[in-house]
Design a protein around this motif. Structure first.
Motif, PDB file in Angstrom:
ATOM      1  N   ALA A  41       0.809  -1.306  -0.006  1.00 22.16           N
ATOM      2  CA  ALA A  41      -0.161   0.003   0.213  1.00 22.16           C
ATOM      3  C   ALA A  41       0.895   1.331  -0.010  1.00 22.16           C
ATOM      4  O   ALA A  41       2.121   1.165   0.236  1.00 22.16           O
ATOM      5  N   ARG A 214       4.769  -3.902   4.056  1.00 18.20           N
ATOM      6  CA  ARG A 214       3.767  -3.563   4.954  1.00 18.20           C
ATOM      7  C   ARG A 214       4.479  -2.833   5.936  1.00 18.20           C
ATOM      8  O   ARG A 214       5.041  -3.426   6.839  1.00 18.20           O
ATOM      9  N   GLN A 234      -5.227  -9.707   0.509  1.00 19.67           N
ATOM     10  CA  GLN A 234      -5.066  -9.872   2.073  1.00 19.67           C
ATOM     11  C   GLN A 234      -3.717  -9.541   2.660  1.00 19.67           C
ATOM     12  O   GLN A 234      -3.592  -8.940   3.555  1.00 19.67           O
ATOM     13  N   VAL A 237      -3.147  -5.494   2.455  1.00 17.73           N
ATOM     14  CA  VAL A 237      -4.107  -4.924   3.444  1.00 17.73           C
ATOM     15  C   VAL A 237      -3.560  -5.290   4.956  1.00 17.73           C
ATOM     16  O   VAL A 237      -3.392  -4.418   5.545  1.00 17.73           O
ATOM     17  N   GLU A 456      -6.056   5.647  -0.558  1.00 13.81           N
ATOM     18  CA  GLU A 456      -5.752   4.817   0.933  1.00 13.81           C
ATOM     19  C   GLU A 456      -7.521   4.684   1.022  1.00 13.81           C
ATOM     20  O   GLU A 456      -8.158   5.396   1.665  1.00 13.81           O
ATOM     21  N   GLU A 458      -9.020   2.570   3.178  1.00 20.16           N
ATOM     22  CA  GLU A 458      -9.416   2.572   4.554  1.00 20.16           C
ATOM     23  C   GLU A 458      -9.957   3.994   5.150  1.00 20.16           C
ATOM     24  O   GLU A 458     -10.913   3.862   5.858  1.00 20.16           O
ATOM     25  N   GLU A 486     -12.307  -2.692   2.452  1.00 20.08           N
ATOM     26  CA  GLU A 486     -11.139  -2.506   1.653  1.00 20.08           C
ATOM     27  C   GLU A 486     -10.646  -3.303   0.596  1.00 20.08           C
ATOM     28  O   GLU A 486     -10.217  -3.229  -0.431  1.00 20.08           O
ATOM     29  N   GLU A 487     -11.046  -4.521   0.984  1.00 17.05           N
ATOM     30  CA  GLU A 487     -10.235  -5.525   0.208  1.00 17.05           C
ATOM     31  C   GLU A 487     -11.210  -5.784  -1.250  1.00 17.05           C
ATOM     32  O   GLU A 487     -10.803  -5.813  -2.207  1.00 17.05           O
ATOM     33  N   LEU A 490     -10.209  -2.612  -3.331  1.00 14.08           N
ATOM     34  CA  LEU A 490      -8.789  -3.026  -4.000  1.00 14.08           C
ATOM     35  C   LEU A 490      -8.849  -3.801  -5.027  1.00 14.08           C
ATOM     36  O   LEU A 490      -8.426  -3.775  -6.245  1.00 14.08           O
TER      37      LEU A 490
END
Length: 505
Positions: A41, A214, A234, A237, A456, A458, A486-487, A490
Motif C-alpha cells: 500500500a 507493509r 489480504q 491490506v 487509501e 481505509e 477495503e479488500e 482494492l
C-alpha cells in the motif's frame, strides 16, 4: 530459482533524521532473468526500497549484495555503473533531444560516433523487438513511447537489473501490452526486472516472484504461482487498522438537495464519460489506484482542465469551466500537491488563508485589510488546531498535517458548499489524519457535499457515505460505504470482480 542471486538485501533498515522509520529489517532477493514483483500500500516502504537499490539512499542497517559481493552504493551513479537502472513513473528524459541522443545520454564508448551509435541503436531495437524513429524529438512522443526510450536507455548502460516503478500508471491498454512484451522478451535474454506496481493484475500475470511490504516490513514473499488476487489483497491490506474511527454515515434526508451534478464528463487527460450526483450531507469517496484518473476527475469537475467536455452543475446551475467560476459558485479544491498547488510558500499563514476570498476582506473589495485577514487566520488556527508559532508563520515551518490544515482553512470561511479533496491526508501522521477526516465529516454534517479522491481505501471508508471506484478514467463500480470493504475496493480498482449487478455501467 536456480543459481546465485543477482541482488540480495538482508536486514535493511532506513530511518530519517525526522524520526521516520521507512524500512524495518526488510529483505529482497532478485535472480538473473527473473521478473520480481514488489507490492504494498501507499507508505509501505516501496519507494524507499527502490532508492536504496538505486543508490539514492544509504541504508541505516543491513547488507546489500550484488552478484554475491557486499556493496555500499552512496550515489545513483555507483549503482548504474554496477549494472542497475531505475525507470521512475515520470520518465526523466531530455524533451528537446532526439530519441537517439536520449538513449545514449552520458554514454561512453565508440557509439559516440554517429555511425557506430546508430548501429548500436539498431541492435538495441532488435533486442526489444520494437521500432521507433531515432531522430524523433522526445517531446513529441506519446507516454508509452517515452517509456520504451527509457528502457532502451537502461539497456544502453549495460543494465543487468532494471527497476520499474509504476511503469504503466499513465499508459493506455495497448501501450501496456507493449511494455509487458518487452519485459518478457528481455527477461528471457537474462535481464532481471524489479516490477513495482499498484496494478495487481499486472503483477500476477507478469512476475515470477512477489515480495509484499507493509509498514516497512516484508510480510510475505513467494512464487507468483502461489498467489491469486484474494491472497495478494489480504497480504497487502493486513489487519492493521488506522487509528481513525469508522463511523456509520448518517442517513441522508429524503429531501437532501443535489449540490453537484456531473454529466458525461470526459477529458484527454484521462476522464471518460463520468456522471454522478452529490447531495448535501454526503461524502463520496473516489477510490482508485495510481494512474486511475481520480485526480484528473477532480480537476475536470473544478474547471482546471480546459480540455474537459461535459456538464457540471452546482445547485442546478451550469458551471462555467474555470477555477474562478468554481470558487464563485461555492466549490473548493484541496489539491494533492499542497506545496505547489495549495499554498504560496512565501506567504505567511494569514495571507494563505485569506487568498481565495480576498475581495471580501478588503475595503471597497480592492484594498486588503490586514487585521481582517489576520483575524480569520487566528480563527482557523483555533478551529482547526493548527500547531504553529502564530499566523505569521510560513507554510514551510509547519508539519505536513498542519500545512494541510492551512489549505482547508483557506476554504472553510468563504461559503464553499462543495469540497473536492485530492489525497487530503497524504504525507501526514496518524493524528493529523484523524483530525483532517473529522473536518471532512463536520463539513458534510453542516450541509456540504464532499468528494474525497484517495488510494487509501481505509480512510475513504472511515468517512464516506458511498464510494465510486475509478479505473482507467471511468467509474467502474459504486458501493454504499457500509456495505463494502477495503479488500473489495482494492479488487474492483484492480479490475477484479467488475460486471456485477451493483457495478456501474
Amino acid at each position: 530459482m536456480v543459481g546465485p542471486p543477482l541482488l540480495s538485501m538482508e536486514g535493511i533498515g532506513k530511518s530519517f533524521p525526522n524520526g521516520t522509520v521507512a524500512l524495518r529489517a526488510a529483505r529482497l532477493t532478485v535472480h538473473p532473468g527473473s521478473v520480481h514483483g514488489l507490492v504494498g500500500a501507499n507508505g509501505a516502504g516501496k519507494s524507499t526500497m527502490i532508492k536504496v537499490i538505486a543508490g539514492a539512499h544509504e541504508p541505516t542497517s543491513g547488507v546489500v549484495r550484488w552478484k554475491g559481493e557486499e556493496v555500499v552504493w552512496r550515489a545513483p551513479g555507483a549503482a548504474r555503473k554496477a549494472g542497475v537502472a531505475t525507470i521512475m513513473q515520470h520518465v526523466p528524459l531530455a524533451p528537446t533531444l532526439s530519441v537517439l541522443e536520449n538513449v545514449f545520454l552520458g554514454a561512453r564508448g565508440p557509439w559516440r560516433l554517429p555511425r557506430a551509435r546508430r548501429a548500436e541503436f539498431a541492435r538495441l531495437l532488435e533486442r526489444v523487438g520494437y521500432a521507433i524513429d531515432p531522430d524523433a524529438e522526445v517531446s513529441g512522443l506519446a507516454i508509452g513511447e517515452r517509456q520504451m526510450v527509457a528502457i532502451l536507455q537502461a539497456l544502453a548502460t549495460g543494465a543487468e537489473l532494471v527497476v520499474m516503478d509504476e511503469p504503466t500508471a499513465s499508459l493506455a491498454e495497448g501501450e501496456r501490452q507493449v511494455v509487458f512484451d518487452v519485459v518478457r522478451r528481455l527477461s528471457a535474454q537474462g535481464t532481471a526486472f524489479l516490477y513495482v506496481s499498484h496494478f495487481l493484475d499486472e503483477v500476477l500475470s507478469l512476475t515470477d516472484r512477489i515480495t509484499v511490504l507493509r509498514d516497512g516490513t516484508v510480510v510475505e514473499e513467494g512464487e507468483t504461482a502461489g498467489y491469486d488476487e484474494d491472497r495478494l489483497v489480504q497480504a497487502i491490506v493486513g489487519r492493521d487498522l488506522l487509528a481513525v474511527e469508522r463511523k456509520a454515515a448518517a442517513p441522508l434526508a429524503d429531501d437532501a438537495r443535489v449540490l453537484l451534478s456531473v454529466r458525461g464528463l470526459s477529458s484527454p487527460a484521462g476522464v471518460r464519460e463520468v456522471s454522478f450526483e452529490a447531495r448535501a450531507g454526503e461524502v463520496i469517496g473516489i477510490a482508485g489506484l495510481l494512474g486511475s484518473g481520480r485526480s484528473e476527475l477532480l480537476h475536470a469537475v473544478y474547471g482546471a482542465d480546459p480540455r474537459a467536455r461535459g456538464e457540471v452543475l452546482v445547485e442546478g446551475r451550469p458551471l462555467r469551466r474555470t477555477p474562478r467560476a468554481a470558487v464563485a459558485a461555492g466549490m473548493a479544491l484541496v489539491p494533492e500537491d499542497r506545496g505547489a498547488q495549495g499554498l504560496v510558500g512565501t506567504f505567511p499563514i494569514w495571507k494563505n488563508i485569506s487568498l481565495p476570498h480576498l475581495p471580501a476582506l478588503s475595503s471597497g473589495r480592492a484594498l486588503p485589510r490586514e487585521p481582517a485577514e489576520t483575524e480569520r487566520a487566528v480563527r482557523a488556527i483555533a478551529d482547526l488546531g493548527i500547531v504553529c508559532p502564530g499566523p505569521g508563520a510560513l507554510p514551510g515551518e509547519l508539519s505536513g498535517g498542519n500545512a494541510q490544515k492551512v489549505v482547508f482553512g483557506k476554504w472553510l470561511y468563504g461559503g464553499a458548499r462543495v469540497f473536492l479533496l485530492d489525497e487530503p491526508t497524504a504525507g501526514v501522521d496518524v493524528g493529523a489524519k484523524a483530525d483532517i477526516l473529522e473536518l471532512v465529516r463536520a463539513f458534510a454534517a453542516g450541509g456540504g457535499a464532499v468528494l474525497v479522491a484517495s488510494s487509501e481505501f481505509e480512510e475513504i471508508l472511515a468517512v464516506a457515505t458511498r464510494v465510486l471506484v475509478v479505473r482507467e478514467g471511468r467509474i467502474v463500480a459504486e458501493r454504499a460505504a457500509h456495505e463494502t470493504s477495503e479488500e473489495e475496493l482494492l479488487m474492483l480498482a484492480n479490475g477484479f470482480g467488475e460486471g456485477g449487478a451493483r457495478d456501474a455501467a
